[in-house]
Design an enzyme around this catalytic site. Structure first.
Site: not given
Ligand code: UD1
Length: 422
Positions: A22-23, A117, A122, A309, A401
Site C-alpha cells: 500500500k505504502n 489523525c 501529523r 507500523d 484501508r
Molecule cells: C508514512 C507511512 C505510514 C508510516 C509512516 C512512518 C505512507 C502512506 N504512510 O506516513 O504508514 O507509519 O510513514 O513510517 O507511506 N512529520 C512532521 N512534519 C511533516 C511530516 C511528518 O513533523 O511535514 C512527522 C510526523 O508527525 C511523524 C514523523 O514525522 O512524527 C514521521 O512521519 P512521516 O514519515 O512523514 O509519515 P507519513 O509519510 O505520513
C-alpha cells in the site's frame, strides 16, 4: 458496518500470499500525474486507501484505460481543476502526495490540509518547507493549502531536520520535472521510497542515491510511460509474522522478496521464539519454535529499524508471553489507542509516556472491540486470534484501508474468523 468475528485459540498453519505494498502503491499512483504517457502498474492491492487515491486521480482527469485484477493502465490528461478536496484527504492522508507532482507539472495545486489523525498531529510543515525552497509559495485558506509556482520549480539542496517518508516522496516527485538538480540530505530510506524512485527512473527520471540518506535528482523536461510492478507489502508480511508469535504455528509467506525477508529477520532477531527461514527469493517460512520467556526492549525507528507500523501488532503478540516486555514508540506521539482495548481483554499493559510495558498473562479473553486506526485493527485481530472465546471487532473499515482479504488469508491457515456483513 461490517464486523469481524473471531473464535481464538487456534495455531496458524499454512501459506499466505503477500499483496502489493500500500505504502509503495500510493506514491507511485500519485506520480502518474507527472506524465501524459501511458503507465501500466501491476501488483496494486485492492484496498480502500488505493481506491481513494484512484478516485482522487480520476477527479484530476487521470483515465483508467484498462483494469484486470491487480493491473491498472493509466493515462493522465490535463486536469480541469487542480484540487484535492477535503472529503478525500480526510479519508486518507497520503492524498497530500499529489501536491509535489501537481506543482511540478502544472505550477498550481489546492490540497486540503490533512489535519490530525488518531495516531498524532501529523503536520505537513516538512512537505511545504522543501517545496518552498524550490520556489513554490503557499497560502492557507479555509483549510486548504493553495500552492503556486511562478514559472517552474527550481532544483535546490534540502536538508530535512527530521526524516519523513511522505515529505521525501513529495519532494522527489516534484524534483523530477524541476529545473536543475535537487539534492536531498537526511532523506527517509524506506524501501517504498526506493520503489517509487525505481518507477520514476523507469519512466525517465534521473535519480541517484535512493536507499541512502542523500538522494540526487536531476530534473528532466518530460517523463515517459512504462510498466512497473509494485513491491510486496512488508508491513502485511510483518503482521502475519507477529500473528505466528501470538498464536503459535508456522506460516509460509509467498510473493515477498529477499529484502523483506532480510528486514523482517533483522527486526525480529531479538524475538528468539520465532524462526524465519528463507525458502527461495520469493518466499520464507516463519515458525514459533519454542515457548518461553522474553524481556525485550524494542524502540520504533525509521527504516531499517523496527517500523512504527508494526508496533501495535507486536504489542498484542507479546500479551501471553512470560516476562516483561517494553516497547518505545518514537515516530508518532499517540499511537497507543489499541492499549485500552487490549486491557479489556485481560492484558496487563502499563503505559509510561512514549513506552508501554507488557507483563505476560496466561490467558486473554474475547470481547467486543473497537478498531481505532489501521494498524490498531490488525493488532486487535491478532489479540482475537490469541484469546479464549469470541471476539467481535467493530469499525473494520480501518482494516480495509490496508489489508487485502486478511480474514480470508487467516481462515485458510486455520483461524476461526469471519466477516459479518451488516
Ligand atoms: C508514512 C507511512 C505510514 C508510516 C509512516 C512512518 C505512507 C502512506 N504512510 O506516513 O504508514 O507509519 O510513514 O513510517 O507511506 N512529520 C512532521 N512534519 C511533516 C511530516 C511528518 O513533523 O511535514 C512527522 C510526523 O508527525 C511523524 C514523523 O514525522 O512524527 C514521521 O512521519 P512521516 O514519515 O512523514 O509519515 P507519513 O509519510 O505520513
Amino acid at each position: 458496518m461490517d464486523v469481524i468475528e473471531i473464535f481464538g485459540g487456534k495455531p496458524l498453519k499454512g501459506k499466505i500470499r503477500i499483496s502489493g505494498s500500500k505504502n509503495s502503491a500510493l506514491p507511485i499512483l500519485a506520480s502518474t500525474l507527472l506524465t501524459n504517457s501511458i503507465v501500466r502498474l501491476t501488483n496494486i492491492p485492492s484496498l480502500s486507501d488505493i481506491f481513494s487515491m484512484i478516485d482522487l486521480l480520476k477527479s484530476l482527469n487521470v483515465k483508467i484505460l484498462k483494469k484486470k485484477n491487480s493491473c491498472y493502465t493509466f493515462k493522465s490528461n490535463k486536469p480541469k481543476s487542480l484540487i484535492a478536496p477535503y472529503e478525500l484527504v480526510r479519508k486518507m492522508r497520503a492524498s497530500f502526495l499529489i501536491l509535489g507532482p501537481l506543482l511540478s507539472r502544472y505550477g498550481y495545486a489546492k490540497v486540503s490540509l490533512p489535519g490530525g489523525c488518531a495516531i498524532g498531529t501529523r503536520p505537513v510543515d516538512l512537505h511545504l518547507d522543501c517545496l518552498k525552497k524550490m520556489g513554490a509559495s503557499f497560502k492557507i485558506k479555509n483549510g486548504y493549502v493553495h500552492g503556486s509556482v511562478k514559472s517552474k520549480l527550481k532544483g535546490t539542496s534540502i536538508n530535512f531536520k527530521k526524516k519523513s517518508v511522505g515529505a521525501t516522496e513529495n519532494l522527489i516527485m516534484a524534483a523530477t520535472l524541476a529545473e536543475g538538480q535537487t539534492i536531498i540530505y537526511n532523506a527517509a530510506q524506506e524501501p517504498e521510497i526506493n520503489d517509487l524512485c525505481n518507477f520514476l527512473i523507469k519512466i525517465g527520471a534521473k535519480i541517484k542515491g535512493h536507499g541512502t540518506e542523500v538522494i540526487t535528482i536531476d530534473g528532466v523536461k518530460k517523463l515517459n510511460g512504462g510498466e512497473f510492478e509494485v513491491m510486496p507489502d512488508r508491513i502485511e508480511a510483518g503482521t502475519f509474522a507477529l500473528s505466528v508469535l501470538g498464536c503459535s504455528g508456522k506460516l509460509i509467506l509467498s510473493g515477498v522478496n529477499t529484502e523483506i525477508y532480510k528486514h523482517l529477520k533483522n527486526i525480529l532477531r531479538p524475538i528468539s521464539l520465532l524462526k524465519l527461514k528463507k525458502i527461495d527469493n520469493k518466499s520464507f517460512s516463519i515458525e514459533k519454535v519454542k515457548n518461553g520467556c522474553l524481556n525485550l526492549k524494542i524502540t520504533t525507528k525509521e527504516y531499517p529499524g523496527f517500523p512504527t507500523d508494526l508496533q501495535a501488532q507486536l504489542t498484542s503478540a507479546l500479551l501471553k508471553i512470560k516476562g516483561l516486555n517494553e516497547i518505545n514508540e518514537k515516530i508518532f506521539e499517540n499511537r497507543f489507542m489499541h492499549v485500552s482495548e487490549l486491557r479489556r481483554m485481560g492484558a496487563k499493559i502499563k503505559k509510561k509516556g512514549s513506552k508501554v510495558e507488557i507483563s505476560g498473562v496466561k490467558e486473554i479473553y474475547g470481547a467486543q472491540l473497537m478498531a481505532t486506526d489501521l494498524r490498531a485493527s490488525s493488532c486487535l485481530i491478532i489479540a482475537g486470534l490469541m484469546a479464549k472465546g469470541k471476539t467481535i471487532i467493530n469499525r473494520v473499515y480501518h482494516l480495509d484501508r490496508g489489508y487485502e482479504n486478511i480474514e480470508k488469508k487467516l481462515k485458510a491457515c486455520g483461524a476461526k474468523i469471519n466477516r459479518i456483513k451488516k
